[in-house]
Design a protein around this motif. Structure first.
Motif, PDB file in Angstrom:
ATOM      1  N   GLY A  62       0.969  -1.289   0.064  1.00  0.00           N
ATOM      2  CA  GLY A  62       0.036  -0.024  -0.050  1.00  0.00           C
ATOM      3  C   GLY A  62       0.713   1.146  -0.006  1.00  0.00           C
ATOM      4  O   GLY A  62       1.944   1.102   0.062  1.00  0.00           O
ATOM      5  N   PRO A  63       0.074   2.445   0.140  1.00  0.00           N
ATOM      6  CA  PRO A  63       0.971   3.731   0.136  1.00  0.00           C
ATOM      7  C   PRO A  63       1.452   4.042   1.363  1.00  0.00           C
ATOM      8  O   PRO A  63       2.057   4.858   1.354  1.00  0.00           O
ATOM      9  N   GLY A  64       1.361   3.302   2.335  1.00  0.00           N
ATOM     10  CA  GLY A  64       1.736   3.846   3.754  1.00  0.00           C
ATOM     11  C   GLY A  64       3.292   4.279   3.600  1.00  0.00           C
ATOM     12  O   GLY A  64       4.133   3.454   3.080  1.00  0.00           O
ATOM     13  N   SER A  65       3.764   5.169   4.437  1.00  0.00           N
ATOM     14  CA  SER A  65       5.130   5.879   4.409  1.00  0.00           C
ATOM     15  C   SER A  65       5.956   5.017   5.555  1.00  0.00           C
ATOM     16  O   SER A  65       7.147   5.428   5.517  1.00  0.00           O
ATOM     17  N   HIS A  66       5.254   4.137   6.050  1.00  0.00           N
ATOM     18  CA  HIS A  66       6.008   3.431   7.102  1.00  0.00           C
ATOM     19  C   HIS A  66       6.412   1.864   6.635  1.00  0.00           C
ATOM     20  O   HIS A  66       7.107   1.110   7.539  1.00  0.00           O
ATOM     21  N   LEU A  67       5.980   1.694   5.312  1.00  0.00           N
ATOM     22  CA  LEU A  67       6.052   0.147   4.831  1.00  0.00           C
ATOM     23  C   LEU A  67       7.594  -0.203   4.216  1.00  0.00           C
ATOM     24  O   LEU A  67       7.821  -0.512   3.243  1.00  0.00           O
ATOM     25  N   ILE A  68       8.458   0.075   5.185  1.00  0.00           N
ATOM     26  CA  ILE A  68       9.853   0.022   4.432  1.00  0.00           C
ATOM     27  C   ILE A  68      10.233  -1.534   4.326  1.00  0.00           C
ATOM     28  O   ILE A  68      11.048  -1.742   3.245  1.00  0.00           O
ATOM     29  N   ALA A  69       9.725  -2.391   5.064  1.00  0.00           N
ATOM     30  CA  ALA A  69      10.201  -3.585   4.790  1.00  0.00           C
ATOM     31  C   ALA A  69       9.412  -4.238   3.406  1.00  0.00           C
ATOM     32  O   ALA A  69      10.195  -5.085   2.501  1.00  0.00           O
ATOM     33  N   ALA A  70       8.306  -3.855   3.254  1.00  0.00           N
ATOM     34  CA  ALA A  70       7.652  -4.154   1.852  1.00  0.00           C
ATOM     35  C   ALA A  70       8.515  -3.552   0.535  1.00  0.00           C
ATOM     36  O   ALA A  70       8.368  -4.119  -0.235  1.00  0.00           O
ATOM     37  N   MET A  71       9.129  -2.257   0.945  1.00  0.00           N
ATOM     38  CA  MET A  71       9.874  -1.564   0.016  1.00  0.00           C
ATOM     39  C   MET A  71      11.175  -2.487  -0.714  1.00  0.00           C
ATOM     40  O   MET A  71      11.460  -2.575  -1.745  1.00  0.00           O
ATOM     41  N   ALA A  72      11.560  -3.360   0.310  1.00  0.00           N
ATOM     42  CA  ALA A  72      12.551  -4.395  -0.041  1.00  0.00           C
ATOM     43  C   ALA A  72      12.276  -5.049  -1.001  1.00  0.00           C
ATOM     44  O   ALA A  72      13.230  -5.555  -2.014  1.00  0.00           O
ATOM     45  N   HIS A  73      11.014  -5.364  -1.523  1.00  0.00           N
ATOM     46  CA  HIS A  73      10.425  -6.331  -2.420  1.00  0.00           C
ATOM     47  C   HIS A  73      10.284  -5.495  -3.790  1.00  0.00           C
ATOM     48  O   HIS A  73      10.071  -6.149  -4.751  1.00  0.00           O
ATOM     49  N   ALA A  74      10.321  -4.172  -3.812  1.00  0.00           N
ATOM     50  CA  ALA A  74      10.095  -3.540  -5.006  1.00  0.00           C
ATOM     51  C   ALA A  74      11.501  -3.267  -5.652  1.00  0.00           C
ATOM     52  O   ALA A  74      12.693  -3.313  -5.061  1.00  0.00           O
ATOM     53  N   ASP A  75      11.360  -3.113  -7.009  1.00  0.00           N
ATOM     54  CA  ASP A  75      12.447  -2.720  -7.910  1.00  0.00           C
ATOM     55  C   ASP A  75      12.086  -1.346  -8.604  1.00  0.00           C
ATOM     56  O   ASP A  75      13.184  -0.723  -9.607  1.00  0.00           O
ATOM     57  N   VAL A  76      10.908  -0.779  -8.547  1.00  0.00           N
ATOM     58  CA  VAL A  76      10.680   0.361  -9.177  1.00  0.00           C
ATOM     59  C   VAL A  76       9.709   1.337  -8.453  1.00  0.00           C
ATOM     60  O   VAL A  76       9.023   0.755  -7.586  1.00  0.00           O
ATOM     61  N   LEU A  77       9.717   2.388  -8.747  1.00  0.00           N
ATOM     62  CA  LEU A  77       8.504   3.462  -8.202  1.00  0.00           C
ATOM     63  C   LEU A  77       7.523   3.686  -9.365  1.00  0.00           C
ATOM     64  O   LEU A  77       7.920   3.964 -10.312  1.00  0.00           O
ATOM     65  N   ILE A  78       6.296   3.467  -9.223  1.00  0.00           N
ATOM     66  CA  ILE A  78       5.192   3.588  -9.930  1.00  0.00           C
ATOM     67  C   ILE A  78       5.107   5.256  -9.980  1.00  0.00           C
ATOM     68  O   ILE A  78       4.200   5.698  -8.931  1.00  0.00           O
ATOM     69  N   ASP A  79       5.037   5.760 -10.976  1.00  0.00           N
ATOM     70  CA  ASP A  79       4.672   7.495 -10.904  1.00  0.00           C
ATOM     71  C   ASP A  79       3.315   7.585 -11.346  1.00  0.00           C
ATOM     72  O   ASP A  79       2.757   7.370 -12.589  1.00  0.00           O
ATOM     73  N   ILE A  80       2.435   7.973 -10.541  1.00  0.00           N
ATOM     74  CA  ILE A  80       1.013   8.324 -10.782  1.00  0.00           C
ATOM     75  C   ILE A  80       0.705   9.921 -10.848  1.00  0.00           C
ATOM     76  O   ILE A  80       1.108  10.651  -9.883  1.00  0.00           O
ATOM     77  N   PRO A  81       0.602  10.487 -12.051  1.00  0.00           N
ATOM     78  CA  PRO A  81       0.419  11.756 -11.983  1.00  0.00           C
ATOM     79  C   PRO A  81      -0.649  12.408 -11.005  1.00  0.00           C
ATOM     80  O   PRO A  81      -1.638  11.821 -10.459  1.00  0.00           O
ATOM     81  N   SER A  82      -0.478  13.793 -10.731  1.00  0.00           N
ATOM     82  CA  SER A  82      -1.001  14.638  -9.687  1.00  0.00           C
ATOM     83  C   SER A  82      -2.712  14.533  -9.902  1.00  0.00           C
ATOM     84  O   SER A  82      -3.303  14.731  -8.993  1.00  0.00           O
ATOM     85  N   GLU A  83      -2.652  14.571 -11.434  1.00  0.00           N
ATOM     86  CA  GLU A  83      -4.332  14.945 -11.543  1.00  0.00           C
ATOM     87  C   GLU A  83      -5.103  13.598 -11.923  1.00  0.00           C
ATOM     88  O   GLU A  83      -6.226  13.617 -12.071  1.00  0.00           O
ATOM     89  N   VAL A  84      -4.485  12.450 -11.420  1.00  0.00           N
ATOM     90  CA  VAL A  84      -4.997  11.307 -11.855  1.00  0.00           C
ATOM     91  C   VAL A  84      -5.529  10.797 -10.385  1.00  0.00           C
ATOM     92  O   VAL A  84      -4.841  10.501  -9.168  1.00  0.00           O
ATOM     93  N   THR A  85      -6.721  10.143 -10.188  1.00  0.00           N
ATOM     94  CA  THR A  85      -7.339   9.726  -9.071  1.00  0.00           C
ATOM     95  C   THR A  85      -7.413   8.162  -8.907  1.00  0.00           C
ATOM     96  O   THR A  85      -7.550   7.403  -8.075  1.00  0.00           O
ATOM     97  N   GLU A  86      -7.566   7.517 -10.324  1.00  0.00           N
ATOM     98  CA  GLU A  86      -7.917   6.066 -10.580  1.00  0.00           C
ATOM     99  C   GLU A  86      -7.337   5.704 -11.880  1.00  0.00           C
ATOM    100  O   GLU A  86      -7.248   6.427 -12.877  1.00  0.00           O
ATOM    101  N   LEU A  87      -6.865   4.397 -11.806  1.00  0.00           N
ATOM    102  CA  LEU A  87      -6.402   3.831 -12.848  1.00  0.00           C
ATOM    103  C   LEU A  87      -6.535   2.378 -12.768  1.00  0.00           C
ATOM    104  O   LEU A  87      -6.319   1.813 -11.899  1.00  0.00           O
ATOM    105  N   ALA A  88      -7.089   1.928 -14.091  1.00  0.00           N
ATOM    106  CA  ALA A  88      -7.314   0.434 -13.993  1.00  0.00           C
ATOM    107  C   ALA A  88      -6.441  -0.322 -14.492  1.00  0.00           C
ATOM    108  O   ALA A  88      -5.400   0.173 -14.993  1.00  0.00           O
ATOM    109  N   ALA A  89      -6.490  -1.614 -14.218  1.00  0.00           N
ATOM    110  CA  ALA A  89      -5.390  -2.557 -14.529  1.00  0.00           C
ATOM    111  C   ALA A  89      -5.162  -2.551 -16.171  1.00  0.00           C
ATOM    112  O   ALA A  89      -6.181  -2.329 -16.800  1.00  0.00           O
ATOM    113  N   GLY A  90      -3.891  -2.413 -16.494  1.00  0.00           N
ATOM    114  CA  GLY A  90      -3.867  -2.409 -17.946  1.00  0.00           C
ATOM    115  C   GLY A  90      -3.190  -1.031 -18.291  1.00  0.00           C
ATOM    116  O   GLY A  90      -2.914  -1.119 -19.588  1.00  0.00           O
TER     117      GLY A  90
END
Length: 401
Positions: A365-393
């Protein structure tokens, strides 16, 4: 995809990153220093380097075998008397006698008069003789001086980011040190009464200080020399002392914690009164940010939640630091989302993701405390400021971690 206008009250990511770059870009004017070969990897070469010697330095064998004259093995099989043995590292010896062979190891000097080497697998050893079963032509398996590089030839150009292949070539010509640009020197200063070093027993309300270690590692991985990592409690006098030490030894100081709207925001309390800028950036995580200058040294102040600290570094500091160090830019690609996403209106959100063959999946999730979960990530997903929802795909931009 749902969109909503961006919030106007907070500085945009681009604006804040521009301010960071404005503060740090002057650090590109740096001195030249000598780095030993063991410390030169990943450094940027400051001057052209020319070969001081030929490579190969002398005429030597490219195989374990027998140095002979090609004319003496033109008809095979032929048995030749053995006139000696030369190992790698031994000096050359007397000229090769007519119709004889000298056993040579790979890298050993070729005796004068020999013009080829017969590999050992093409021979049969006898008592003081060798039988050659396959002939060779002049030049076979003989390494002539200067066939790799000549003394005075350009070996590596100025500006090259030194990789292992460069180090290998530069070491082969006997250079003990290389002229390189001095790296940006950074100090890390974490804050918070709740933070304790790893290895200590946690008391109620305490957590381990990961930000100092994490920021130091992130800086080192991006071409920066980390000169100090220190911690201060939420005490203004203690923080001022630690900050003075950090600014006295570094080109730039990174702080974490103490920049939000709480009652014990020591970084903001001290630096805002000295002309520092503190405010909100329209980003999640990492909204509270600070920029200051202390004794002529830029100070970048990140929020203290571990993921906020790391994302702040990735988004605001890493691009310019890599540019200053001559490193390639952070890789960014367009890929398909494997999950649907919701994002807060008016904030540019950076979610943690993991690349797969068919797209990118959310790690947590987006929580700023989830540092252990971040160890499993290899990218940051960049969601523009004007976007509130994105569908899979949906196609999104990802930043390589």
């Amino acid at each position: 995809m749902s969109t909503r206008p961006a919030t106007a009250s907070a500085r945009s990511v681009e604006e804040h990153r521009g301010r960071v770059e404005q503060l740090l870009r002057p650090l590109a004017v740096r001195d030249i220093e000598d780095a030993g070969m063991g410390e030169a990897l990943g450094r940027r070469l400051a001057e052209d380097v020319r070969a001081p010697v030929d490579l190969p330095v002398f005429r030597n064998s490219g195989m374990d075998g027998y140095a002979v004259r090609a004319e003496s093995v033109s008809v095979t099989p032929v048995t030749l008397p053995l006139a000696g043995v030369v190992a790698a590292g031994q000096p050359g010896q007397a000229p090769l006698p007519d119709g004889a062979a000298v056993k040579v190891m790979t890298g050993a000097p070729i005796p004068p008069g020999a013009d080829c080497v017969v590999p050992v697998e093409d021979t049969r050893a006898g008592d003081g003789t060798v039988t050659v079963e396959r002939g060779r032509t002049a030049g076979d398996f003989v390494r002539e001086p200067g066939t790799d590089v000549r003394a005075g030839d350009l070996l590596v150009r100025a500006g090259t980011l030194l990789a292992p292949r460069h180090i290998a070539a530069l070491a082969a010509v006997g250079l003990p040190a290389l002229p390189v640009f001095r790296r940006v020197r950074a100090a890390v200063l974490t804050t918070g009464d709740e933070l304790v070093p790893a290895g200590e027993t946690l008391r109620p309300g305490q957590i381990y200080n990961s930000n100092g270690i994490a920021l130091g590692a992130a800086l080192a991985a991006n071409g920066v020399e980390v000169v100090s990592v220190e911690h201060s409690r939420d005490d203004p006098a203690e923080f001022r002392g630690a900050l003075a030490r950090a600014a006295g030894s570094a080109d730039v100081v990174f702080t974490s914690g103490g920049v939000s709207k709480g009652d014990f925001e020591v970084v903001k309390d001290v630096l805002a009164g000295a002309g520092g800028e503190f405010g909100a950036v329209a980003v999640q995580p990492g909204g509270p940010q600070g920029l200051s200058v202390v004794d002529g040294v830029p100070v970048l102040s990140f929020p203290g939640n571990p993921v906020s600290t790391m994302v702040s570094f990735e988004v605001f500091a890493r691009p310019i630091l890599r540019e200053l160090g001559g490193l390639p830019p952070v890789a960014k690609d367009d890929v398909a989302l494997l999950d649907s996403v919701r994002s807060p209106a008016g904030r540019r959100q950076f979610l943690r993701g993991r690349l797969a063959e068919d797209g990118v999946a959310l790690v947590s999730g987006p929580g700023s405390h989830l540092i252990a979960a971040m160890a499993h990530a290899d990218v940051l997903i960049d969601i523009p400021s004007e976007v509130t929802e994105l569908a899979a795909g949906s196609i999104v931009k990802v930043w390589e971690l």
